[in-house]
Design a protein around this motif. Structure first.
Motif, PDB file in Angstrom:
ATOM      1  N   SER A  40       1.475  -0.282   0.219  1.00 32.65           N
ATOM      2  CA  SER A  40      -0.592   0.028  -0.023  1.00 32.65           C
ATOM      3  C   SER A  40       0.966   1.142  -0.077  1.00 32.65           C
ATOM      4  N   ASP A  41       1.876   1.317   0.484  1.00 33.87           N
ATOM      5  CA  ASP A  41       2.694   2.261   0.586  1.00 33.87           C
ATOM      6  C   ASP A  41       3.754   2.539  -0.478  1.00 33.87           C
ATOM      7  N   ILE A  42       3.716   1.363  -1.180  1.00 30.60           N
ATOM      8  CA  ILE A  42       5.017   1.712  -2.442  1.00 30.60           C
ATOM      9  C   ILE A  42       3.410   2.255  -3.970  1.00 30.60           C
ATOM     10  N   TYR A  43       2.300   1.864  -3.579  1.00 31.49           N
ATOM     11  CA  TYR A  43       1.467   2.341  -4.423  1.00 31.49           C
ATOM     12  C   TYR A  43       1.033   3.649  -4.134  1.00 31.49           C
ATOM     13  N   ASP A  44       1.124   4.173  -2.849  1.00 31.83           N
ATOM     14  CA  ASP A  44       1.046   5.557  -2.714  1.00 31.83           C
ATOM     15  C   ASP A  44       2.144   6.156  -3.184  1.00 31.83           C
ATOM     16  N   HIS A  45       3.162   5.792  -3.422  1.00 34.14           N
ATOM     17  CA  HIS A  45       3.861   6.640  -3.871  1.00 34.14           C
ATOM     18  C   HIS A  45       4.516   6.931  -4.943  1.00 34.14           C
ATOM     19  N   ALA A  46       4.135   5.675  -5.988  1.00 34.54           N
ATOM     20  CA  ALA A  46       3.782   5.544  -6.874  1.00 34.54           C
ATOM     21  C   ALA A  46       2.624   6.541  -7.840  1.00 34.54           C
ATOM     22  N   VAL A  47       1.265   7.093  -6.949  1.00 31.71           N
ATOM     23  CA  VAL A  47       0.658   7.864  -7.284  1.00 31.71           C
ATOM     24  C   VAL A  47       1.524   9.232  -6.990  1.00 31.71           C
ATOM     25  N   LEU A  48       2.561   9.583  -5.737  1.00 28.31           N
ATOM     26  CA  LEU A  48       2.828  10.597  -5.765  1.00 28.31           C
ATOM     27  C   LEU A  48       3.705  11.216  -6.104  1.00 28.31           C
ATOM     28  N   PHE A  49       4.006   9.764  -6.946  1.00 27.42           N
ATOM     29  CA  PHE A  49       5.348  10.032  -8.526  1.00 27.42           C
ATOM     30  C   PHE A  49       3.992  10.448  -9.588  1.00 27.42           C
ATOM     31  N   ASN A  50       3.312   9.609  -9.703  1.00 30.50           N
ATOM     32  CA  ASN A  50       2.934  10.303 -11.388  1.00 30.50           C
ATOM     33  C   ASN A  50       2.310  11.531 -10.813  1.00 30.50           C
ATOM     34  N   LYS A  51       2.074  12.167  -9.936  1.00 33.39           N
ATOM     35  CA  LYS A  51       1.165  13.593 -10.355  1.00 33.39           C
ATOM     36  C   LYS A  51       2.884  14.584  -9.832  1.00 33.39           C
ATOM     37  N   SER A  52       4.313  14.262  -9.932  1.00 35.24           N
ATOM     38  CA  SER A  52       5.404  15.335 -10.120  1.00 35.24           C
ATOM     39  C   SER A  52       5.573  15.620 -11.345  1.00 35.24           C
ATOM     40  N   GLU A  53       6.070  16.959 -11.397  1.00 30.77           N
ATOM     41  CA  GLU A  53       6.307  17.487 -12.373  1.00 30.77           C
ATOM     42  C   GLU A  53       6.857  17.148 -13.402  1.00 30.77           C
ATOM     43  N   LEU A  54       6.300  17.540 -14.808  1.00 28.00           N
ATOM     44  CA  LEU A  54       6.698  16.145 -16.573  1.00 28.00           C
ATOM     45  C   LEU A  54       8.713  17.197 -16.521  1.00 28.00           C
ATOM     46  N   TYR A  55       9.328  16.269 -16.786  1.00 26.54           N
ATOM     47  CA  TYR A  55      10.624  16.285 -17.265  1.00 26.54           C
ATOM     48  C   TYR A  55      11.257  15.576 -18.349  1.00 26.54           C
ATOM     49  N   GLN A  56      11.736  15.876 -19.164  1.00 24.76           N
ATOM     50  CA  GLN A  56      12.067  15.340 -20.401  1.00 24.76           C
ATOM     51  C   GLN A  56      13.419  14.925 -20.231  1.00 24.76           C
ATOM     52  N   VAL A  57      13.716  13.634 -20.768  1.00 22.60           N
ATOM     53  CA  VAL A  57      14.777  13.067 -20.141  1.00 22.60           C
ATOM     54  C   VAL A  57      15.839  13.676 -20.802  1.00 22.60           C
ATOM     55  N   PRO A  58      17.175  13.723 -21.118  1.00 19.15           N
ATOM     56  CA  PRO A  58      18.173  14.840 -22.418  1.00 19.15           C
ATOM     57  C   PRO A  58      18.275  14.599 -23.449  1.00 19.15           C
ATOM     58  N   VAL A  59      18.029  13.115 -23.300  1.00 16.03           N
ATOM     59  CA  VAL A  59      19.041  12.001 -24.688  1.00 16.03           C
ATOM     60  C   VAL A  59      18.507  11.551 -25.253  1.00 16.03           C
ATOM     61  N   VAL A  60      17.238  10.781 -24.734  1.00 15.17           N
ATOM     62  CA  VAL A  60      16.528  10.206 -24.893  1.00 15.17           C
ATOM     63  C   VAL A  60      15.248  10.893 -25.424  1.00 15.17           C
ATOM     64  N   GLY A  61      15.134  12.384 -24.952  1.00 16.97           N
ATOM     65  CA  GLY A  61      13.667  12.806 -25.551  1.00 16.97           C
ATOM     66  C   GLY A  61      12.687  12.382 -24.910  1.00 16.97           C
ATOM     67  N   VAL A  62      12.061  11.276 -24.435  1.00 18.17           N
ATOM     68  CA  VAL A  62      11.528  10.888 -23.191  1.00 18.17           C
ATOM     69  C   VAL A  62      10.598  12.072 -22.179  1.00 18.17           C
TER      70      VAL A  62
END
Length: 159
Positions: A40-62
């Motif tokens: 349940s803690d892992i799931y809660d943190h996965a939800v929080l991670f999904n809500k964090s600001e978006l970041y474009q990975v430099p080399v990959v462009g994703v």
């Protein structure tokens, strides 16, 4: 416990051969079922991670949430580090491995203090002193300095 595990690994390597990849696998695969209790803690943190600001990975462009990127970078660097430690356990005594790991943790702590601009307290200085004294004692620097001086005196007497 870490030192005891190092001695246990050293004993296993002597008895069954040096298989660092196998040891790395079992040390990390066997505890995995224990994470079911933290699901349940892992799931809660996965939800929080999904809500964090978006970041474009430099080399990959994703573009990914930045917390997932941080987690991925942490996993990669930890893998490289722990793989090196397990290889080191096949080549060195467990005390040497413990010393190397302690020094790595010390450097990581100093980097963290400097990067996050935290105060370097009296306790940090005391820990620093203990780490350096312990390292010097283990490497027998003081004994080698004494030996060098006595050898130099013998050379001077011959001349």
């Amino acid at each position: 416990m870490s030192a005891r595990m190092g001695i246990f690994q050293e004993t296993l390597y002597k008895q069954f051969g040096k298989h660092s990849k196998e040891a790395l696998f079992y040390n990390h695969a066997l505890p995995l079922p224990g994470f079911i209790f933290l699901a349940s803690d892992i799931y809660d943190h996965a939800v929080l991670f999904n809500k964090s600001e978006l970041y474009q990975v430099p080399v990959v462009g994703v573009t990914v949430p930045i917390m997932w990127f941080y987690l991925l970078m942490n996993v990669i660097t930890q893998y490289v580090c722990i793989r090196g430690v397990f290889i080191l356990t096949t080549e060195c005594a467990s005390l040497t491995v413990t010393l190397v790991v302690t020094l790595r943790k010390f450097v990581s702590l100093i980097f963290s203090i400097l990067y996050f601009q935290n105060p370097f307290t009296l306790w940090h200085w005391l820990g620093t002193l203990f780490v350096f004294i312990g390292t010097l004692m283990y490497t027998e620097v003081w004994n080698n300095l004494g030996t060098t001086k006595s050898q130099q005196q013998k050379v001077d007497k011959k001349n």
